[in-house]
Design a protein around this motif. Structure first.
Motif, PDB file in Angstrom:
ATOM      1  N   VAL A   1      78.149 -13.923  54.010  1.00 11.36           N
ATOM      2  CA  VAL A   1      79.366 -13.246  53.544  1.00 11.36           C
ATOM      3  C   VAL A   1      80.122 -12.728  54.775  1.00 11.36           C
ATOM      4  N   PRO A   2      81.437 -12.463  54.632  1.00 14.78           N
ATOM      5  CA  PRO A   2      82.225 -12.047  55.798  1.00 14.78           C
ATOM      6  C   PRO A   2      81.663 -10.832  56.526  1.00 14.78           C
ATOM      7  N   ALA A   3      81.221  -9.803  55.780  1.00 13.79           N
ATOM      8  CA  ALA A   3      80.738  -8.600  56.463  1.00 13.79           C
ATOM      9  C   ALA A   3      79.538  -8.907  57.347  1.00 13.79           C
ATOM     10  N   LYS A   4      78.695  -9.835  56.899  1.00 11.08           N
ATOM     11  CA  LYS A   4      77.519 -10.188  57.693  1.00 11.08           C
ATOM     12  C   LYS A   4      77.933 -10.984  58.929  1.00 11.08           C
ATOM     13  N   TYR A   5      78.959 -11.807  58.772  1.00  9.55           N
ATOM     14  CA  TYR A   5      79.480 -12.556  59.923  1.00  9.55           C
ATOM     15  C   TYR A   5      79.957 -11.587  60.998  1.00  9.55           C
ATOM     16  N   VAL A   6      80.715 -10.556  60.554  1.00  5.06           N
ATOM     17  CA  VAL A   6      81.226  -9.558  61.494  1.00  5.06           C
ATOM     18  C   VAL A   6      80.068  -8.892  62.229  1.00  5.06           C
ATOM     19  N   TYR A   7      79.068  -8.461  61.464  1.00  5.32           N
ATOM     20  CA  TYR A   7      77.929  -7.764  62.070  1.00  5.32           C
ATOM     21  C   TYR A   7      77.207  -8.659  63.074  1.00  5.32           C
ATOM     22  N   ASP A   8      76.928  -9.892  62.657  1.00  8.25           N
ATOM     23  CA  ASP A   8      76.177 -10.794  63.530  1.00  8.25           C
ATOM     24  C   ASP A   8      76.950 -11.099  64.803  1.00  8.25           C
ATOM     25  N   MET A   9      78.267 -11.303  64.670  1.00 11.37           N
ATOM     26  CA  MET A   9      79.056 -11.600  65.863  1.00 11.37           C
ATOM     27  C   MET A   9      79.032 -10.426  66.828  1.00 11.37           C
ATOM     28  N   MET A  10      79.183  -9.214  66.274  1.00 11.78           N
ATOM     29  CA  MET A  10      79.276  -8.054  67.160  1.00 11.78           C
ATOM     30  C   MET A  10      77.944  -7.700  67.797  1.00 11.78           C
ATOM     31  N   PHE A  11      76.871  -7.768  67.009  1.00 15.54           N
ATOM     32  CA  PHE A  11      75.613  -7.222  67.527  1.00 15.54           C
ATOM     33  C   PHE A  11      74.564  -8.265  67.880  1.00 15.54           C
ATOM     34  N   ARG A  12      74.720  -9.489  67.432  1.00 12.30           N
ATOM     35  CA  ARG A  12      73.735 -10.509  67.812  1.00 12.30           C
ATOM     36  C   ARG A  12      74.314 -11.463  68.826  1.00 12.30           C
ATOM     37  N   ASN A  13      75.528 -11.944  68.573  1.00 10.74           N
ATOM     38  CA  ASN A  13      76.134 -12.871  69.521  1.00 10.74           C
ATOM     39  C   ASN A  13      76.754 -12.146  70.705  1.00 10.74           C
TER      40      ASN A  13
END
Lengths: 297, 409
Positions: free
Chosen positions: A249-261
């Motif tokens: 989902v979009p919110a998870k994409y945001v989180y992953d981009m900011m804190f994992r990638n």
């Protein structure tokens, strides 16, 4: 008219003074934070924000990423189904309970209970229930129906509906309680009048009671829609975005981009797009809802 | 006000002084599986022996842990020390001045001479300054094979990937999962990178990840690796576990034929009491092309104002590379030590193979040293999708892979 204007400004002075801290916080945190995020979405920020301008690069990458497109699609499916079903189920439950049944308090509490649970717990519980090894599938096979298959979370095409079931289970109770409050607010005289006129109960609900409950519906709508747009913890707990990337989902994409990638710029671009989507829905609605009244004053 | 303030200050100074010899140092890491926890306990024991206290802050899952670590560092709430995969993950933290320069400790302890291979220390070095203490060498390129699974299937234990792949039908016939694989992106892309490093010459691996050459990434050689990955996808279709150690457990218990996983899987076999060469075999470079990538773990030390904590950091940094700690830690973890001058005769069959390759210099850099976390995670997402959805063809996946490599920096 013009002489009255200054008085208007100072009317309800106490209330206005009391609201100042909230107004300042809202302006500073929400508006300021939003503006900052949008500005930095045009930069090449990695782990830390960096003012290195790249124009629309982050947005080009975003809309060229399959995972983001799937996330948007999932949000649309989940959001639409959730919105329709949670209202239908919630209203029907409320209407049933409103029939002056026995043990109303008990039943109401039981149905509202899931809402008291966090999405993390909800997600885990439904992950187990829907797990083919020890969930529903296993129980039905144990009864004797050997070929029974029910494993939505392991089938990419329908995995999002597995999440939807959990979301409905959790959210329906709240909608029911709000609807019930709305139904109780309807004057008994209305029902009596309808009965005397010989109008069937279902017609009374649809054409008289529901239109009268408009404020309750709007409050519920706002609560449900904000819940849908920010859905994140349910996905993380229940599927982790899987199988594959089927329930991203979009919110998870945001989180992953900011804190994992470690790619803040990309995360900011994605969250800006989420904001734009919400704005596209909310602004026309707000104009329709509140814009009209001004001219009537 | 002033007097109260100075009294409070004096109070804290006193408390600080009395604690000078017993500082609590919070150490964050993601070593939570059985073998890993046993290994990190060796560090904690050695550090506690110096009179300080190791405050263990373990977070399961590398991705989660890194997110927490970074947000604590950038949020101004640094821990005492933390584990990271050295390489490009910490680049920006160093640029932002959040991490302590430990060049003085490295020089005093003579790391420059004793760290072998020297590329490990290079990965810790930015502009000539050392920022991390490498503690072990981890290599990805191992195939772990269960002897009992192959005995049940009536096939000889394979000695390379081609034989392993050929036996998959027999394994499946015997009710085994041919290839155990956890459903997490890093494991799936890791297995792919192992295939690329092992089934093709090193120049291709270096061309793709080192030079980011899209012609090589889109070429016919890499296409064969995508075909092999598609075959591995079929072999792993019934493997529904999530965590790598759960997948390793399938191999230990003989439910699965084998697993492509780094040498940290060794620790799980050790905890389960399996014996290398009898219960299981390990094939470096998938048995085809024995070569190891020298990634690994390192400890970084945030910049701290408190001088007691800083002293404890220095003690810990020096301790991590001492011969005794290196031996006990690496034996428990199944990884190779970062210094070549210590006695590892207690190491088992598999570690001896690794040590021999290390001596022979059959080495490759790790993907984490060559690519940014952004690129690594994009590749992880690609393989999560690829391994979950058998309708994605090898050619489609390769096309997406080329796009990611083209964007990489």
């Amino acid at each position: 008219m013009s002489a009255d204007r200054p008085n208007q400004l100072f009317r309800n002075m106490n209330a206005k003074v009391a609201a100042i801290p909230m107004i300042v916080t809202a302006l500073f945190v929400f508006v300021g934070g939003t503006a900052w995020t949008i500005v930095y979405s045009f930069t090449k920020s990695g782990l830390l924000p960096r003012m290195k301008w790249v124009g629309l690069d982050q947005y080009e990458r975003l809309w060229g990423t399959k995972r983001w497109l799937i996330a948007i699609e999932n949000l649309a499916i989940y959001g639409l189904c959730m919105l329709v079903l949670v209202f239908v189920i919630g209203f029907i439950l409320a209407a049933l309970i409103d029939q002056k049944i026995r043990f109303e308090n008990t039943i109401r509490t039981v149905i509202l209970y899931p809402y008291a649970m966090s999405f993390v717990v909800t997600g885990l519980v439904w992950q187990w229930i829907l797990n083919p090894e020890f969930g529903i599938q296993n129980i039905v096979r144990g009864i004797g129906w050997e070929s029974f298959t029910f494993d939505p979370l392991y089938t990419p095409e329908i995995a999002i509906f597995g999440v939807l079931i959990a979301g409905l289970w959790q959210g329906s109770g709240l909608v029911m309680v709000l609807m019930l409050a709305g139904l109780r607010g309807i004057d008994h005289e209305v029902w009596k009048a309808a009965r005397i006129d010989g109008i069937p109960a279902w017609k009374t609900y649809i054409f008289i009671v529901i239109p009268m409950m408009r404020p309750v519906f709007i409050t519920t709508l706002v609560l449900v829609v904000t819940g849908i747009v920010k859905v994140f913890d349910l996905i993380v707990a229940q599927t982790g975005g899987g199988p594959g990337i089927a329930t991203e989902v979009p919110a998870k994409y945001v989180y992953d981009m900011m804190f994992r990638n470690n790619n803040l710029g990309q995360g900011f671009a994605a969250s800006t797009m989420m904001l734009v989507t919400v704005a596209l829905i909310v602004i026309p609605w707000a104009i329709l809802e509140f814009g009209g009244k001004r001219s009537n004053d | 006000m002033r007097t109260i303030g100075s009294m409070l200050l004096a109070g804290t100074a006193l408390a600080g002084a009395s604690m000078a010899n017993a500082t609590d140092l919070e150490v964050m890491h993601w070593w939570t599986s059985g073998g890993e926890a046993a290994a990190v306990a060796e560090f904690a024991k050695a550090f506690d022996a110096t009179g300080n206290t190791w405050v263990d802050a373990a977070i399961a899952g590398g991705e989660n842990a890194r997110a927490v670590m970074v947000s604590r560092l950038t949020g101004g709430d640094p821990m005492g020390a933390f584990q990271f995969n050295h390489g490009r993950q910490a680049e920006e933290l160093i640029e932002a001045g959040l991490l302590r320069d430990i060049t003085d400790i490295a020089e005093a302890e003579g790391w420059l001479d004793l760290v072998n291979p020297s590329t490990l220390l290079d990965a810790c070095t930015v502009d000539g300054r050392v920022y991390c203490a490498p503690v072990n060498i981890h290599s990805w390129q191992w195939l772990w094979v269960s002897h009992s699974a192959f005995a049940d299937a009536g096939v000889d234990v394979p000695s390379n990937w081609a034989e392993f792949a050929a036996a998959s039908d027999a394994l499946e016939g015997a009710g085994k999962i041919p290839l155990a694989m956890g459903q997490q992106g890093w494991q799936q892309s890791g297995a792919f990178n192992v295939m690329m490093a092992s089934l093709l010459p090193s120049e291709i691996f270096l061309g793709v990840y080192g030079d980011k050459d899209t012609d090589i990434a889109g070429g016919a050689d890499v296409a064969t690796v995508f075909e092999a990955a598609a075959a591995a996808r079929d072999m792993a279709a019934k493997s529904t576990v999530q965590n790598w150690n759960d997948a390793t457990n399938l191999v230990i218990t003989g439910q699965a034929g084998g697993q492509i996983m780094g040498d940290w899987a060794q620790g799980e076999f050790a905890v389960a009491g399996s014996v290398a060469g009898e219960d299981y075999s390990c094939l470096p470079g998938l048995g085809t092309n024995p070569r190891l990538s020298t990634g690994g773990d390192a400890f970084y030390f945030p910049v701290l104002d408190d001088s007691d904590l800083a002293a404890a950091q220095a003690e810990l940094a020096a301790l991590l590379l001492k011969p005794a700690t290196q031996v006990s830690f690496n034996l428990a973890k199944g990884s190779l030590p970062v210094r070549g001058d210590i006695d590892l005769s207690a190491a088992n069959d598999c570690m001896q193979k690794g040590l021999a390759l290390l001596d022979a210099g059959a080495l490759l850099p790790d993907v984490n040293m060559l690519a940014t976390p952004d690129t690594v995670n994009q590749i992880n997402t690609l393989f999560t999708e690829f391994f979950a959805d058998s309708s994605i063809s090898a050619a489609d996946a390769q096309a997406q892979f080329v796009d990611i490599i083209a964007d990489a920096e």
